[in-house]
Scaffold this active site. Structure first.
Site, PDB file in Angstrom:
ATOM      1  N   LYS A   1       0.865  -1.187   0.000  1.00  0.00           N
ATOM      2  CA  LYS A   1       0.000   0.000   0.000  1.00  0.00           C
ATOM      3  C   LYS A   1       0.891   1.223   0.000  1.00  0.00           C
ATOM      4  O   LYS A   1       1.829   1.318   0.806  1.00  0.00           O
ATOM      5  CB  LYS A   1      -0.873  -0.005   1.277  1.00  0.00           C
ATOM      6  CG  LYS A   1      -1.774   1.197   1.389  1.00  0.00           C
ATOM      7  CD  LYS A   1      -3.132   0.909   0.777  1.00  0.00           C
ATOM      8  CE  LYS A   1      -3.926   2.160   0.505  1.00  0.00           C
ATOM      9  NZ  LYS A   1      -3.694   2.783  -0.809  1.00  0.00           N
TER      10      LYS A   1
ATOM     11  N   GLN B   1       7.220   3.960   3.837  1.00  0.00           N
ATOM     12  CA  GLN B   1       5.814   3.552   3.871  1.00  0.00           C
ATOM     13  C   GLN B   1       5.617   2.270   4.690  1.00  0.00           C
ATOM     14  O   GLN B   1       4.598   2.104   5.357  1.00  0.00           O
ATOM     15  CB  GLN B   1       5.342   3.331   2.423  1.00  0.00           C
ATOM     16  CG  GLN B   1       3.853   3.295   2.240  1.00  0.00           C
ATOM     17  CD  GLN B   1       3.224   4.676   2.202  1.00  0.00           C
ATOM     18  OE1 GLN B   1       3.717   5.558   1.520  1.00  0.00           O
ATOM     19  NE2 GLN B   1       2.141   4.866   2.933  1.00  0.00           N
TER      20      GLN B   1
ATOM     21  N   LYS C   1       5.568   3.360   8.322  1.00  0.00           N
ATOM     22  CA  LYS C   1       4.393   4.219   8.530  1.00  0.00           C
ATOM     23  C   LYS C   1       3.124   3.387   8.589  1.00  0.00           C
ATOM     24  O   LYS C   1       2.298   3.532   9.491  1.00  0.00           O
ATOM     25  CB  LYS C   1       4.308   5.212   7.363  1.00  0.00           C
ATOM     26  CG  LYS C   1       3.156   6.184   7.439  1.00  0.00           C
ATOM     27  CD  LYS C   1       3.001   6.961   6.141  1.00  0.00           C
ATOM     28  CE  LYS C   1       4.287   7.618   5.704  1.00  0.00           C
ATOM     29  NZ  LYS C   1       4.083   8.585   4.603  1.00  0.00           N
TER      30      LYS C   1
ATOM     31  N   LYS D   1       5.289   1.801  -3.171  1.00  0.00           N
ATOM     32  CA  LYS D   1       5.227   3.148  -3.743  1.00  0.00           C
ATOM     33  C   LYS D   1       5.469   3.026  -5.236  1.00  0.00           C
ATOM     34  O   LYS D   1       6.074   2.049  -5.684  1.00  0.00           O
ATOM     35  CB  LYS D   1       6.311   4.036  -3.119  1.00  0.00           C
ATOM     36  CG  LYS D   1       6.036   5.514  -3.243  1.00  0.00           C
ATOM     37  CD  LYS D   1       5.126   6.045  -2.147  1.00  0.00           C
ATOM     38  CE  LYS D   1       4.713   7.472  -2.412  1.00  0.00           C
ATOM     39  NZ  LYS D   1       3.963   8.046  -1.272  1.00  0.00           N
TER      40      LYS D   1
ATOM     41  N   GLY E   1      -2.780   8.243  -4.195  1.00  0.00           N
ATOM     42  CA  GLY E   1      -2.158   9.445  -4.758  1.00  0.00           C
ATOM     43  C   GLY E   1      -0.912   9.860  -4.002  1.00  0.00           C
ATOM     44  O   GLY E   1      -0.595   9.333  -2.937  1.00  0.00           O
ATOM     45  N   ASP E   2      -0.177  10.776  -4.571  1.00  0.00           N
ATOM     46  CA  ASP E   2       0.965  11.442  -3.929  1.00  0.00           C
ATOM     47  C   ASP E   2       1.196  12.702  -4.768  1.00  0.00           C
ATOM     48  O   ASP E   2       0.249  13.167  -5.428  1.00  0.00           O
ATOM     49  CB  ASP E   2       2.200  10.507  -3.925  1.00  0.00           C
ATOM     50  CG  ASP E   2       3.358  11.037  -3.072  1.00  0.00           C
ATOM     51  OD1 ASP E   2       3.272  10.960  -1.842  1.00  0.00           O
ATOM     52  OD2 ASP E   2       4.344  11.558  -3.638  1.00  0.00           O
TER      53      ASP E   2
ATOM     54  N   THR F   1      -4.343  13.432   5.332  1.00  0.00           N
ATOM     55  CA  THR F   1      -2.923  13.605   5.650  1.00  0.00           C
ATOM     56  C   THR F   1      -2.712  14.932   6.390  1.00  0.00           C
ATOM     57  O   THR F   1      -2.036  14.979   7.426  1.00  0.00           O
ATOM     58  CB  THR F   1      -2.061  13.551   4.365  1.00  0.00           C
ATOM     59  OG1 THR F   1      -2.429  12.385   3.635  1.00  0.00           O
ATOM     60  CG2 THR F   1      -0.591  13.509   4.703  1.00  0.00           C
TER      61      THR F   1
ATOM     62  N   ASN G   1      -2.244  19.070  -1.789  1.00  0.00           N
ATOM     63  CA  ASN G   1      -3.231  18.372  -0.961  1.00  0.00           C
ATOM     64  C   ASN G   1      -2.891  18.451   0.530  1.00  0.00           C
ATOM     65  O   ASN G   1      -3.728  18.837   1.358  1.00  0.00           O
ATOM     66  CB  ASN G   1      -3.308  16.916  -1.451  1.00  0.00           C
ATOM     67  CG  ASN G   1      -4.156  16.057  -0.556  1.00  0.00           C
ATOM     68  OD1 ASN G   1      -3.663  15.498   0.413  1.00  0.00           O
ATOM     69  ND2 ASN G   1      -5.434  15.964  -0.850  1.00  0.00           N
TER      70      ASN G   1
ATOM     71  N   SER H   1      -6.866   5.771   3.910  1.00  0.00           N
ATOM     72  CA  SER H   1      -6.886   4.861   2.752  1.00  0.00           C
ATOM     73  C   SER H   1      -7.225   3.452   3.225  1.00  0.00           C
ATOM     74  O   SER H   1      -7.999   2.734   2.569  1.00  0.00           O
ATOM     75  CB  SER H   1      -5.515   4.831   2.059  1.00  0.00           C
ATOM     76  OG  SER H   1      -5.417   5.874   1.121  1.00  0.00           O
TER      77      SER H   1
END
Ligand code: NDP
Length: 444
Positions: A82, A103, A106, A118, A157-158, A201, A232, A376
């Site tokens: 993820k 990630q 996290k 990622k 997204g990023d 976020t 964002n 998410s």
């Protein structure tokens, strides 16, 4: 550690992220010989799978364009891979491996069953028409679809990938697979998205900052805050700060920053929202509209003047390595006593040292910005249940998760002898969860 880092010499961002984690978790390894014997560290820094592919599409002038697509499937010990997709010309293997590595820890901190990954492309969405972005996304997904799935790998997204791109990517996945599933998160509300996902976020970062402030009997109310970025994460961090009674005085983009000494109001935020998310314009237009100071980027300075403005709290929400040692020193000099990272790895190691030496409240990205992936995860849960939760329900869960992450960081830092050090706390708590799962699952 030297040998491990030597192997990563050609991947500077990845090496930077690995070094930080290895330094933090050394006391865990010292107490746990099994970790060494099972080579957990060597395994955790090696992606389970790296996919690199050609993306070919046609621009509005009829020219054939070629970009490179990537997906790093880093670790699936505690759940499906993820992590977001980034579309930016700077994207390369080192940057995506650092992001995928971060990630993993996290996602472990969120308490949800999510592995780490990622991906992205060196495609630059800036200046492209909607049609070009759609054709690129379709071409990108025409290869990626065979490597992902709701129980395998769930991208989001990023930088450069928001609601519009997720829509085009999802549409192509659905067509190719002939199935409607929760394979991407960050979807629009009317076709499987979760309330609060766009905000998560930024909001989560401020909830985490509030938890940090509570440890010193303070709150965000009345505090002057610096924010970098105007995408964002930056936008929704600002919205939450203002809602909680704080004052936001800066926003930036890759061209420069604006300083509004009166603070951004709800009305001014509406202008920024339209400017950045609808018109996709530059932040300098804010300065023209409201007659405030605009400072263009000047690489010859060797520091970012945004971090040299007077404030109490700072929220880097743009990109990696945006706070160097000089910036960190400037922040301290100007009275900043809290830094919470909305972006991933925005502070260079020497900057982190300065924050830790000065004992300010410093929340590293993998803890402070985990709210996005947490929601998410909640979007995946809602998709599996074929239910939609209310805004209040998701927000409450997000607040609980950020509180739990804060507690996990505090407890791990204390247990391993560095109380109040959120870097060690986040790295240790995240690592232990993933390492334990890897041990349980054998040598694979
Ligand atoms: P967006 O694309 O929405 O916004 C990015 C912002 O940062 C823009 O203002 C952009 O300016 C600026 N920016 C990007 N690259 C640079 C650069 N090299 N130098 C200066 N400014 C730059 O991205 P997000 O808000 O989604 O992401 C921001 C950060 O937060 C990233 O580090 C991301 O990895 C991290 N993050 C995002 C999550 C999410 O849910 N979206 C979750 C967790 C972390 P410009 O428009 O000029 O490029």
């Amino acid at each position: 550690m030297k040998e491990i880092l030597k192997k990563l010499e050609n991947e500077p961002e990845f090496a930077q992220a690995v070094r930080e984690v290895l330094e933090s978790i050394q006391p865990v390894i010292d107490r746990d010989p099994e970790c060494k014997h099972l080579k957990i560290i060597e395994r955790i820094i090696e992606p389970e799978r790296v996919i690199i592919f050609r993306v070919t599409w046609v621009d509005d002038q009829g020219n054939v364009q070629i970009n490179r697509g990537f997906r790093i499937q880093m670790n699936s010990a505690i759940g499906p891979y993820k992590g977001g997709l980034r579309f930016h010309p700077s994207v390369n293997l080192s940057i995506l491996k650092f992001l995928a590595f971060e990630q993993v820890f996290k996602n472990a901190l969120t308490t949800l069953p999510l592995g780490g990954g990622k991906g992205g492309s060196d495609f630059n969405p800036k200046g492209k028409s909607d049609g070009e972005v759609m054709r690129f996304c379709q071409a990108f997904m025409s290869e990626l679809f065979r490597h992902i799935g709701p129980n395998t790998d769930v991208p989001a997204g990023d930088i450069g990938v928001g609601g519009r791109e997720i829509g085009y990517l999802f549409g192509m996945y659905k067509k190719l697979r002939n199935e409607f599933s929760g394979v991407l998160t960050g979807k629009a509300l009317n076709w499987g998205g979760s309330l609060i996902r766009p905000e998560a976020t930024g909001y989560g970062c401020i909830y985490f900052a509030e938890e940090m402030l509570k440890t010193r009997k303070k709150s965000i109310k009345g505090k002057t805050c610096l924010i970098s970025g105007s995408g964002n994460v930056a936008f929704f961090a600002a919205e939450k700060i203002i809602e909680l009674g704080g004052k936001v005085v800066t926003f930036s983009d890759s061209s420069g920053y604006v300083y509004d000494g009166d603070g951004f109001t709800k009305e001014k935020l509406e202008f920024v929202k339209n400017l950045k998310f609808v018109r996709r314009g530059r932040i300098s237009e804010y300065a023209e509209k409201y007659g405030v100071k605009y400072t263009p980027v000047d690489p010859s300075l060797g520091y970012n003047p945004l971090w040299n403005e007077k404030a109490d709290c700072a929220f880097p929400c743009a990109t990696q390595n945006e706070i160097n040692a000089k910036d960190a020193a400037n922040l301290i000099k100007n009275g900043v006593f809290l830094v919470a990272e909305g972006a991933n790895m925005p502070t260079v190691p020497e900057g982190i040292e300065i924050f830790l030496e000065n004992k300010i409240l410093y929340g590293p990205g993998k803890a402070a910005n985990a709210g996005g992936v947490a929601v998410s995860g909640l979007e995946m849960t809602q998709n599996s249940m074929r239910l939609n939760w209310s805004r209040e329900q998701v927000d409450k869960e997000l607040q609980r998760i950020m509180r739990d992450i804060h507690t996990a960081c505090i407890n791990a830092a204390k247990e391993y002898g560095t109380p109040g050090n959120y870097v060690n706390g986040a790295n240790i708590a995240g690592f232990k969860k993933v390492a334990d799962a890897m041990k349980d699952q054998g040598i694979i």
